[in-house]
Design a protein around this motif. Structure first.
Motif, PDB file in Angstrom:
ATOM      1  N   LYS A  69     -10.388   0.397  14.086  1.00  0.00           N
ATOM      2  CA  LYS A  69      -9.333   1.288  14.576  1.00  0.00           C
ATOM      3  C   LYS A  69      -7.984   0.904  13.978  1.00  0.00           C
ATOM      4  O   LYS A  69      -7.183   1.778  13.615  1.00  0.00           O
ATOM      5  N   GLY A  70      -7.721  -0.394  13.876  1.00  0.00           N
ATOM      6  CA  GLY A  70      -6.473  -0.850  13.272  1.00  0.00           C
ATOM      7  C   GLY A  70      -6.371  -0.471  11.810  1.00  0.00           C
ATOM      8  O   GLY A  70      -5.299  -0.080  11.324  1.00  0.00           O
ATOM      9  N   PHE A  71      -7.495  -0.572  11.075  1.00  0.00           N
ATOM     10  CA  PHE A  71      -7.505  -0.177   9.667  1.00  0.00           C
ATOM     11  C   PHE A  71      -7.136   1.299   9.518  1.00  0.00           C
ATOM     12  O   PHE A  71      -6.379   1.665   8.613  1.00  0.00           O
ATOM     13  N   ARG A  72      -7.676   2.131  10.400  1.00  0.00           N
ATOM     14  CA  ARG A  72      -7.378   3.564  10.318  1.00  0.00           C
ATOM     15  C   ARG A  72      -5.892   3.834  10.585  1.00  0.00           C
ATOM     16  O   ARG A  72      -5.291   4.690   9.945  1.00  0.00           O
ATOM     17  N   ASP A  73      -5.324   3.097  11.515  1.00  0.00           N
ATOM     18  CA  ASP A  73      -3.918   3.323  11.876  1.00  0.00           C
ATOM     19  C   ASP A  73      -2.959   3.018  10.724  1.00  0.00           C
ATOM     20  O   ASP A  73      -1.903   3.640  10.604  1.00  0.00           O
ATOM     21  N   VAL A  74      -3.284   2.017   9.902  1.00  0.00           N
ATOM     22  CA  VAL A  74      -2.367   1.609   8.828  1.00  0.00           C
ATOM     23  C   VAL A  74      -2.809   2.112   7.467  1.00  0.00           C
ATOM     24  O   VAL A  74      -2.245   1.717   6.441  1.00  0.00           O
ATOM     25  N   LEU A  75      -3.825   2.987   7.436  1.00  0.00           N
ATOM     26  CA  LEU A  75      -4.348   3.455   6.147  1.00  0.00           C
ATOM     27  C   LEU A  75      -3.268   4.108   5.297  1.00  0.00           C
ATOM     28  O   LEU A  75      -3.147   3.820   4.094  1.00  0.00           O
ATOM     29  N   LEU A  76      -2.465   4.993   5.902  1.00  0.00           N
ATOM     30  CA  LEU A  76      -1.416   5.672   5.148  1.00  0.00           C
ATOM     31  C   LEU A  76      -0.436   4.667   4.562  1.00  0.00           C
ATOM     32  O   LEU A  76      -0.078   4.752   3.380  1.00  0.00           O
ATOM     33  N   GLY A  77      -0.002   3.706   5.378  1.00  0.00           N
ATOM     34  CA  GLY A  77       0.939   2.710   4.882  1.00  0.00           C
ATOM     35  C   GLY A  77       0.365   1.891   3.739  1.00  0.00           C
ATOM     36  O   GLY A  77       1.058   1.603   2.751  1.00  0.00           O
ATOM     37  N   ALA A  78      -0.900   1.509   3.848  1.00  0.00           N
ATOM     38  CA  ALA A  78      -1.534   0.726   2.790  1.00  0.00           C
ATOM     39  C   ALA A  78      -1.647   1.538   1.500  1.00  0.00           C
ATOM     40  O   ALA A  78      -1.416   1.014   0.399  1.00  0.00           O
ATOM     41  N   MET A  79      -1.983   2.816   1.615  1.00  0.00           N
ATOM     42  CA  MET A  79      -2.085   3.670   0.434  1.00  0.00           C
ATOM     43  C   MET A  79      -0.731   3.847  -0.239  1.00  0.00           C
ATOM     44  O   MET A  79      -0.625   3.860  -1.471  1.00  0.00           O
ATOM     45  N   ILE A  80       0.321   3.988   0.571  1.00  0.00           N
ATOM     46  CA  ILE A  80       1.659   4.164   0.014  1.00  0.00           C
ATOM     47  C   ILE A  80       2.050   2.967  -0.852  1.00  0.00           C
ATOM     48  O   ILE A  80       2.666   3.119  -1.910  1.00  0.00           O
TER      49      ILE A  80
ATOM     50  N   PHE B 110      10.881  18.427   3.717  1.00  0.00           N
ATOM     51  CA  PHE B 110      10.968  17.286   2.806  1.00  0.00           C
ATOM     52  C   PHE B 110       9.576  16.972   2.258  1.00  0.00           C
ATOM     53  O   PHE B 110       8.605  16.967   3.005  1.00  0.00           O
ATOM     54  N   PRO B 111       9.477  16.728   0.936  1.00  0.00           N
ATOM     55  CA  PRO B 111       8.158  16.475   0.342  1.00  0.00           C
ATOM     56  C   PRO B 111       7.478  15.245   0.945  1.00  0.00           C
ATOM     57  O   PRO B 111       8.141  14.303   1.382  1.00  0.00           O
ATOM     58  N   HIS B 112       6.162  15.278   0.955  1.00  0.00           N
ATOM     59  CA  HIS B 112       5.384  14.126   1.395  1.00  0.00           C
ATOM     60  C   HIS B 112       5.682  12.952   0.472  1.00  0.00           C
ATOM     61  O   HIS B 112       5.985  13.121  -0.711  1.00  0.00           O
ATOM     62  N   ILE B 113       5.587  11.753   1.008  1.00  0.00           N
ATOM     63  CA  ILE B 113       5.931  10.571   0.215  1.00  0.00           C
ATOM     64  C   ILE B 113       5.021  10.438  -1.001  1.00  0.00           C
ATOM     65  O   ILE B 113       5.441   9.956  -2.056  1.00  0.00           O
ATOM     66  N   TYR B 114       3.766  10.885  -0.909  1.00  0.00           N
ATOM     67  CA  TYR B 114       2.892  10.866  -2.079  1.00  0.00           C
ATOM     68  C   TYR B 114       3.491  11.709  -3.202  1.00  0.00           C
ATOM     69  O   TYR B 114       3.465  11.318  -4.373  1.00  0.00           O
ATOM     70  N   VAL B 115       4.021  12.885  -2.833  1.00  0.00           N
ATOM     71  CA  VAL B 115       4.618  13.779  -3.833  1.00  0.00           C
ATOM     72  C   VAL B 115       5.814  13.106  -4.491  1.00  0.00           C
ATOM     73  O   VAL B 115       5.961  13.132  -5.726  1.00  0.00           O
TER      74      VAL B 115
ATOM     75  N   PHE C 187       8.389  -1.444   3.175  1.00  0.00           N
ATOM     76  CA  PHE C 187       9.281  -0.545   3.914  1.00  0.00           C
ATOM     77  C   PHE C 187       8.611   0.797   4.158  1.00  0.00           C
ATOM     78  O   PHE C 187       8.618   1.335   5.277  1.00  0.00           O
ATOM     79  N   MET C 188       7.976   1.351   3.126  1.00  0.00           N
ATOM     80  CA  MET C 188       7.298   2.633   3.281  1.00  0.00           C
ATOM     81  C   MET C 188       6.113   2.506   4.233  1.00  0.00           C
ATOM     82  O   MET C 188       5.829   3.412   5.016  1.00  0.00           O
ATOM     83  N   ALA C 189       5.426   1.373   4.154  1.00  0.00           N
ATOM     84  CA  ALA C 189       4.296   1.151   5.063  1.00  0.00           C
ATOM     85  C   ALA C 189       4.771   1.062   6.510  1.00  0.00           C
ATOM     86  O   ALA C 189       4.077   1.516   7.430  1.00  0.00           O
ATOM     87  N   THR C 190       5.945   0.491   6.725  1.00  0.00           N
ATOM     88  CA  THR C 190       6.481   0.340   8.085  1.00  0.00           C
ATOM     89  C   THR C 190       6.820   1.686   8.704  1.00  0.00           C
ATOM     90  O   THR C 190       6.457   1.960   9.857  1.00  0.00           O
ATOM     91  N   ILE C 191       7.527   2.544   7.966  1.00  0.00           N
ATOM     92  CA  ILE C 191       7.871   3.840   8.548  1.00  0.00           C
ATOM     93  C   ILE C 191       6.625   4.714   8.677  1.00  0.00           C
ATOM     94  O   ILE C 191       6.548   5.560   9.569  1.00  0.00           O
ATOM     95  N   ALA C 192       5.644   4.507   7.800  1.00  0.00           N
ATOM     96  CA  ALA C 192       4.381   5.246   7.942  1.00  0.00           C
ATOM     97  C   ALA C 192       3.650   4.803   9.201  1.00  0.00           C
ATOM     98  O   ALA C 192       3.091   5.625   9.933  1.00  0.00           O
ATOM     99  N   ALA C 193       3.667   3.487   9.472  1.00  0.00           N
ATOM    100  CA  ALA C 193       3.022   2.971  10.682  1.00  0.00           C
ATOM    101  C   ALA C 193       3.708   3.502  11.940  1.00  0.00           C
ATOM    102  O   ALA C 193       3.072   3.671  12.981  1.00  0.00           O
ATOM    103  N   ALA C 194       5.015   3.773  11.830  1.00  0.00           N
ATOM    104  CA  ALA C 194       5.762   4.314  12.974  1.00  0.00           C
ATOM    105  C   ALA C 194       5.667   5.830  13.062  1.00  0.00           C
ATOM    106  O   ALA C 194       6.176   6.429  14.015  1.00  0.00           O
TER     107      ALA C 194
END
Length: 476
Positions: free
Chosen positions: A321-332, A22-27, A432-439
């Motif tokens: 450390k927290g910023f790094r953990d949620v970086l993907l979700g924030a970018m999404i 499945f394509p990456h969410i960015y794609v 929603f996308m940030a939540t599943i990214a965080a998980a």
């Protein structure tokens, strides 16, 4: 002379078939940005007249729509759509960062470890009960204050709890998102959707809560059954849980040992509870926005860290450390916002809602409410903000309800259901996308997991809408 061995033909080796990935969410999101950019060359630009609405917010005048000169998206507009999306969604992005930082402080103080340990022991002999307890609690909070973004708050706590109880990350994300989305869908006093829509429709604010409460019961009951069935599946397939544990970085959280906390940590835990209640009060009574909530979580992290005995450097390191953990979700969140930026720049949002309203108005009156539901759900792809969607669509759907003979209350319920259903599946929904990214869950896996419940919720929503239409659910 030695005889030569016969040469046997070798069969050509078959290349292993590539498994679909499945394509990456960015794609996925960039494809949507490209599609909407191309659509700007096909869909004519148009605009409704804007007038001042409730609380001074601008909303459309459904009686005045004009087609205007098209402004299709050029190459540079396409390239800058994502950066502009990041700027446009900056309040939500920073809210996400502050949540990540604050909860890393809570984790480093040991409060989360202790809480997970206590909850695990409490539900060790009847762990299945944790599902209805959490779903009911989280959904009721969202039903009153209207913040499905709290799913981002719950996930960092739920992941270690669920894995320690023998479940997986999908269960943690499911509890957080099903509870908050269900509460948002059947909101009782959500000021951003129900309250605003009632003001636009000139109805008593928060009227009809009794019928929406019945809808909330049906939605959450189906969510509880869905997750319990998934829990039974995990119990029969422990390999699924082991895989989730391998994919989770913080393995030390799940070691079988007891956690004890000091007096300062107990005091810090008490501060967390008080500040969480304060957050609910602020959202419900003062309608705090994302910037205010971001500042509040920043303060929570600092205050809790100090009370727990952490130094300034330790608190700062925890936030990093927290910023790094949620970086993907924030970018999404920012990338998803790029889709709306393209539509705003090309001025085709109003044209789309203009066309959708004409389709709904042509339906038989008996199923117009279902057309409203579908329209609201589809439009939420373009405008994932509940209050923003209310300001754009309600001025059109309310007079349409009067024309086709359904009540305004029913039209607002169609908006709630359509908006809520799509929030848990559309990739343009930032939180929603940030939540599943965080998980740590891919969009493809989530879509496959949640699809059966989504169908069940759609059927429940249609039944409630048809009943509301048949009984002329009031007050108007």
């Amino acid at each position: 002379m030695r005889a030569e061995a016969p040469i046997t033909p070798t069969e050509p080796q078959q290349k292993p078939k590539k498994k679909f990935e499945f394509p990456h969410i960015y794609v996925i999101l960039l494809i949507f940005v490209a599609i909407m950019s191309l659509a700007s060359y096909i869909i004519p630009a148009g605009e409704y007249e804007r007038v001042e609405g409730p609380m001074g917010r601008m909303m459309i005048n459904p009686e005045v729509f004009t087609f205007i000169e098209s402004t299709p998206i050029g190459i540079m507009d396409f390239l800058t759509a994502v950066p502009q999306g990041m700027v446009s969604a900056s309040s939500v992005v920073f809210f996400t960062f502050m949540i990540g930082g604050a909860f890393m402080v809570l984790k480093d103080t040991g409060i989360i470890h202790f809480g997970v340990d206590r909850l695990t022991k409490r539900f060790s002999t009847r762990k299945i009960l944790i599902i209805p307890v959490l779903l009911i609690t989280f959904s009721v909070i969202t039903a009153f204050i209207g913040t499905p973004e709290l799913a981002l708050v719950y996930v960092p706590i739920l992941i270690p709890l669920m894995i320690k109880l023998g479940y997986d990350k999908m269960m943690a994300a499911g509890v957080a998102l099903i509870a908050t989305t269900g509460g948002f869908l059947a909101a009782l006093t959500n000021p951003g959707t129900v309250g605003l829509s009632h003001q636009i429709a000139e109805l008593p604010v928060y009227s009809g809560a009794g019928y929406r409460f019945l809808l909330l019961l049906a939605i959450i009951a189906s969510g509880v059954v869905f997750l319990i069935l998934y829990a039974k599946k995990l119990e029969k397939n422990p390999e699924l849980v082991k895989q989730s544990l391998k994919e989770t970085e913080s393995k030390h959280i799940y070691k079988e040992k007891s956690y004890e906390i000091t007096r300062r940590q107990k005091a810090a835990g008490f501060v967390v509870i008080v500040m969480f209640v304060g957050m609910i009060y602020g959202v419900l009574t003062h309608q705090w926005n994302f910037i205010q909530l971001a500042g509040y979580f920043l303060a929570m992290g600092v205050v809790v860290g100090i009370v727990a005995g952490m130094s300034g450097n330790q608190i700062s390191d925890s936030f990093n450390k927290g910023f790094r953990d949620v970086l993907l979700g924030a970018m999404i969140i920012g990338v998803a916002r790029g889709v709306a930026v393209v539509m705003e720049e090309s001025q085709i949002i109003d044209t789309i809602i203009y066309g959708l309203s004409h389709v709904v108005s042509s339906l038989p009156s008996s199923i117009t409410v279902l057309g409203m539901l579908a329209t609201q759900g589809l439009f939420n792809f373009f405008v994932p903000s509940g209050s923003g969607q209310a300001l754009i669509t309600m001025p059109i759907m309310i007079p349409l309800a009067d024309i086709v003979g359904t009540t305004r209350q029913t039209a607002i319920l169609a908006f709630q259901i359509g908006d809520g259903l799509s929030n848990i599946i559309f990739p343009t929904s930032g939180y929603f996308m940030a939540t599943i990214a965080a998980a740590g869950i891919s969009y493809g896996k989530w879509a496959k997991f949640i699809f059966p419940l989504l169908i069940a919720w759609f059927v429940i929503g249609c039944v409630f809408l048809l009943i509301a239409h048949s009984i002329a659910w009031g007050p108007f």
